[in-house]
Design a protein around this motif. Structure first.
Motif, PDB file in Angstrom:
ATOM      1  N   ILE A 108       0.869  -1.095   0.149  1.00 12.46           N
ATOM      2  CA  ILE A 108      -0.014   0.083   0.018  1.00 12.46           C
ATOM      3  C   ILE A 108       1.023   1.418  -0.143  1.00 12.46           C
ATOM      4  CG2 ILE A 108      -1.952   1.209   1.068  1.00 12.46           C
ATOM      5  CD1 ILE A 108      -2.554  -1.318   2.535  1.00 12.46           C
ATOM      6  N   THR A 149      -7.716   6.459   1.817  1.00 14.58           N
ATOM      7  CA  THR A 149      -7.728   5.764   0.539  1.00 14.58           C
ATOM      8  C   THR A 149      -6.749   6.019  -0.579  1.00 14.58           C
ATOM      9  OG1 THR A 149     -10.270   5.395   0.938  1.00 14.58           O
ATOM     10  CG2 THR A 149      -9.362   4.853  -1.454  1.00 14.58           C
ATOM     11  N   TRP A 182       0.044   6.382   2.600  1.00 13.21           N
ATOM     12  CA  TRP A 182      -1.178   5.753   2.888  1.00 13.21           C
ATOM     13  C   TRP A 182      -1.118   4.487   3.531  1.00 13.21           C
ATOM     14  CZ3 TRP A 182      -0.487   8.331  -1.593  1.00 13.21           C
ATOM     15  CH2 TRP A 182      -1.333   9.215  -1.823  1.00 13.21           C
ATOM     16  N   GLY A 183      -0.006   3.811   3.335  1.00 12.73           N
ATOM     17  CA  GLY A 183       0.285   2.479   3.834  1.00 12.73           C
ATOM     18  C   GLY A 183       1.650   2.598   4.854  1.00 12.73           C
ATOM     19  N   THR A 205      -4.186   1.354   6.943  1.00 17.26           N
ATOM     20  CA  THR A 205      -4.099   2.195   6.127  1.00 17.26           C
ATOM     21  C   THR A 205      -4.616   3.643   6.635  1.00 17.26           C
ATOM     22  OG1 THR A 205      -6.548   1.876   5.164  1.00 17.26           O
ATOM     23  CG2 THR A 205      -4.582   0.825   4.277  1.00 17.26           C
ATOM     24  N   ARG A 206      -4.129   4.763   6.077  1.00 15.11           N
ATOM     25  CA  ARG A 206      -4.551   6.099   6.411  1.00 15.11           C
ATOM     26  C   ARG A 206      -5.101   6.645   5.204  1.00 15.11           C
ATOM     27  NH1 ARG A 206       0.532   5.780   8.825  1.00 15.11           N
ATOM     28  NH2 ARG A 206       1.680   6.514   7.197  1.00 15.11           N
ATOM     29  N   ASN A 235       3.323  -4.689   5.076  1.00 13.27           N
ATOM     30  CA  ASN A 235       3.430  -3.939   4.061  1.00 13.27           C
ATOM     31  C   ASN A 235       4.447  -3.625   3.187  1.00 13.27           C
ATOM     32  OD1 ASN A 235       1.369  -2.237   2.563  1.00 13.27           O
ATOM     33  ND2 ASN A 235       2.483  -0.463   3.326  1.00 13.27           N
TER      34      ASN A 235
END
Length: 571
Positions: free
Chosen positions: A449, A523, A453-454, A520-521, A460
Motif C-alpha cells: 500500500i 484511501t 497511505w500504507g 491504512t490512512r 506492508n
C-alpha cells in the motif's frame, strides 16, 4: 478445437496407440498455448497508451511476460523464450505454426527452428523457408539435435547464407560461467580469458594460497580454490583454518566491498568454535551496504508469551534423528567434526587394493559406514541456493554474525525508508523477488500500500527485482494485497489472481509468523505515481533485437561471401 485429439486418445485401444495420440494432443495444446501468448501481446499493444510504453523500462513485453509467468509459475527467462517463439510462429513462420497446431511436431523442434532461422530478414526468403520447412516437417522423422541443426541450416543456406547461425563460436570465445549445485554448496566456475589475464589470475591465486600458515589443514588445491573466493571478496589474504591459538593468519581480512548474506539458525553457528557465539552487535546505521563478508542471521520468532510448541505427533516415529526407527539408526554426528571433515586429503574408500576383495567383502566394507546425520539445520544464501550446515559452519568462522529479530506486532516505523533491522527481516523472509514466477534477487523493498497511505511495517513491505518493482508501481491493471504472514495475492490486467508465498516458508517457517496488520490512512489512489517517472529505454526492445540480428549477420558476411564464391562451378 481439440475434439479430434481427445477423440483419438479415447479411441486408442493399446498403450502404444495412447502414447501416439497423447503426444499429438500435447503438441497441439502447446501450439495453442503459444498462440494465446501471442494474442496476449497483441492485446497489450492495442491498449490505450500502449505505443508510449514500448520505451518504458518495464514495457508491454515485460508486463505480458509477468502475466504469463504468474499464470503458469514460470521463470522470466522461460517466459521470454516462449513468448519469443510465439511471436516468431505468428509473424514469420505461420506455416510451421500450422504444422505444430496439427500436433505433428514437438515444441523442442519448434524451438530449434525459431533459433536457427532468427537471422533471416528478407520477407521472400522467410516465406520460402517457411513453406519448405512446413512441407519437410510432415515427414521429418526422428533426428539427433546435431542433424536437426544441420538440415535446417542447409535449407537456410539456399535462401540466405548470411543468416546461418555461426556467431556462437565468437560469443563463446570469452566469458565466465558460474554453476552452483544447491545440494552441496559448491560452485563450478568456467572462464575463457586472454592469455595474459590467465597468467595474472594463476599468479594471484598462488600468492593468496600461500598466505596461510603451515598448519592449515587444506590441500594445495583446496587453498587455491578458497583463494578464488578471497579474490571475489576483495581480500588481500586467505584466512587460515588451522584453529590454533596465536595464528597470525587466522583473523578475518579487511572488508573488500562484497557482501554475501547467509541465513541460518543458531544451532549451525554452534559448530564453528568451542566458544558460545558472541552477543549480537547493535544495529548499525542505515547504509547502502553492511560492511561484512558474510551475513549469518538467526531467525528468532517474537517472545510474546505464547504457549510452547506441542509435542510431536505421537503417530510419527522419532527413534532416530533422520526419522528411521529400529535398532540401528544413523548416528548423529558432531557438527564441528563434520565441518573439519570438509578439508584435507580425501579419505580412502577401501582399506586394501580392489583386486584383493571378494564381492562379499567389497559389499560389506562399502556398506559398513552408513554416514552421519547432521545435527544442525541447513541455511540459504539470500537469493541463492540452500547450503548444508557443515558448509555454513565453516563459512561462519570468518563472518560477522548478526541476529535477525522477528518484528512481531511492533508498531510501524515513522518514516518511508525501513530501518536496517526491518529491511533485513523482509529480505530474509522473502529471499527472492515476490512476483509470481520470478527468481531474481531482491533489488528494492516496496510498500504494497503506497506510503504514506500504507505504513512502513513488515506486513506492508515486500522485496522485488527492479523490473517487477516498476511493473507494480507504474503499469496499469496490476494490483496486489499483502497479508500479515507474508502472502501476496497479485491480480493481473485480465483479473486473474496468483498467490506468492515468502521464499523462507519451507526452511524458516518462523519468519512467516504473522506480524502486525497494515493499517491504512485514508484511501490511496489506484496507482500513486504523482511526481514519479517510469525509467525509459534508449531504444525499444524491438530495435535492440533488430540491431543484434544485424550485427550477427554482419559478422557472418566474410564466411557467407566465401561460401558463395566456392559455390560457383569452375567452368
Amino acid at each position: 478445437m481439440f475434439d479430434q485429439f481427445t477423440a483419438a486418445v479415447a479411441a486408442a485401444r493399446t498403450p502404444g496407440q495412447r502414447v501416439r495420440a497423447q503426444a499429438m494432443l500435447e503438441n497441439a495444446a502447446c501450439a495453442a498455448r503459444l498462440s494465446s501468448m501471442a494474442d496476449l501481446l497483441e492485446q497489450a499493444h492495442r491498449a490505450s497508451g500502449s505505443a508510449d510504453r514500448d520505451r518504458w523500462r518495464c514495457d508491454n513485453w515485460a508486463s505480458v511476460c509477468a502475466q504469463i509467468g504468474a499464470a503458469q509459475t514460470l521463470t522470466a527467462g522461460m517466459v521470454n523464450s516462449l513468448l519469443t517463439h510465439a511471436v516468431v510462429l505468428r509473424e514469420k513462420l505461420p506455416k510451421v505454426g500450422a504444422v505444430f497446431a496439427e500436433g505433428l511436431i514437438t515444441y523442442l523442434l519448434v524451438r530449434t527452428i525459431c533459433r536457427r532461422t532468427a537471422l533471416v530478414k528478407d520477407p521472400a526468403a522467410l516465406a520460402a523457408i517457411d513453406a519448405e520447412l512446413a512441407a519437410e516437417l510432415r515427414g521429418w522423422g526422428a533426428k539427433s539435435l546435431d542433424q536437426t541443426d544441420a538440415d535446417i541450416d542447409a535449407l537456410i543456406l539456399r535462401h540466405d547464407p548470411h543468416a546461418v547461425r555461426r556467431v556462437q563460436d565468437v560469443v563463446r570465445s570469452t566469458g565466465v560461467t558460474v554453476d552452483t549445485d544447491g545440494a552441496t554448496g559448491v560452485s563450478r566456475i568456467e572462464a575463457t580469458v586472454e592469455a595474459t589475464d590467465g597468467a595474472a589470475f594463476q599468479r594471484r591465486v598462488e600468492l593468496l594460497a600461500r598466505t596461510v600458515c603451515d598448519r592449515d589443514p587444506r590441500t594445495a588445491d583446496q587453498r587455491r580454490a578458497a583463494a578464488v573466493g578471497a579474490m571475489g571478496f576483495g581480500w588481500d589474504r586467505l584466512p587460515c583454518m588451522c584453529e590454533t591459538d596465536g595464528c597470525a593468519a587466522a583473523s578475518r581480512p579487511a572488508v573488500g566491498g562484497v557482501v554475501i548474506h547467509v541465513i541460518t539458525r543458531r544451532d549451525t553457528l554452534h559448530g564453528t568454535t568451542d566458544q558460545p557465539p558472541p552477543d549480537p552487535e547493535p544495529e548499525p546505521p542505515t547504509t547502502p551496504e553492511h560492511p561484512e563478508e558474510r551475513f549469518d542471521v538467526d531467525p528468532q520468532p517474537p517472545d510474546d508469551g505464547d504457549e510452547p510448541s506441542p509435542d510431536p505427533d505421537p503417530d510419527v516415529e522419532t527413534d532416530s534423528p533422520n526419522g528411521e526407527s529400529g535398532s540401528n539408526p544413523v548416528p548423529a554426528g558432531d557438527l564441528t567434526a563434520q565441518r573439519r571433515g570438509l578439508v584435507g586429503e580425501q579419505p580412502r574408500m577401501l582399506s586394501k587394493p580392489l583386486r584383493e576383495y571378494t564381492i562379499t567383502e567389497l559389499v560389506d566394507e562399502v556398506s559398513a559406514d552408513r554416514g552421519q546425520y547432521c545435527p544442525a539445520s541447513p541455511g540459504v544464501i539470500l537469493g541463492g541456493p540452500v547450503l548444508p550446515a557443515p558448509v555454513i559452519a565453516r563459512l561462519a568462522m570468518h563472518a560477522t554474525v548478526t541476529d535477525l529479530i522477528h518484528p512481531g506486532h511492533a508498531p510501524p516505523e515513522p518514516r518511508y525508508r525501513p530501518s536496517r533491522a526491518l529491511a533485513d527481516f523482509v529480505k530474509a523472509r522473502d529471499l527472492r523477488c515476490r512476483q509470481p514466477g520470478c527468481t531474481r534477487d531482491i533489488d528494492d523493498l516496496d510498500h504494497t500500500i503506497p506510503y504514506p497511505w500504507g505504513p512502513t511495517c513488515a506486513s506492508n513491505l515486500a522485496g522485488f527485482c527492479r523490473e517487477h518493482h516498476l511493473l507494480k508501481t507504474f503499469f496499469p491493471g496490476w494490483s496486489s494485497v499483502q497479508y500479515p504472514d507474508g502472502r501476496i495475492v497479485f491480480t493481473d490486467p485480465d483479473a486473474q489472481s496468483s498467490t506468492s508465498y515468502p521464499g523462507s516458508r519451507l526452511l524458516f517457517g518462523e519468519l512467516c509468523e504473522p506480524t502486525a496488520p497494515a493499517a491504512t490512512r485514508g484511501t490511496p489512489p489506484p496507482k500513486h505515481t504523482a511526481g514519479l517517472t517510469m525509467p525509459t529505454r534508449a531504444i525499444t526492445r524491438k530495435q535492440a533485437r533488430d540491431k543484434r540480428i544485424d550485427d550477427e549477420r554482419e559478422r557472418n558476411t566474410p564466411w557467407a561471401e566465401q561460401y558463395l564464391r566456392d559455390s560457383i562451378p569452375p567452368f
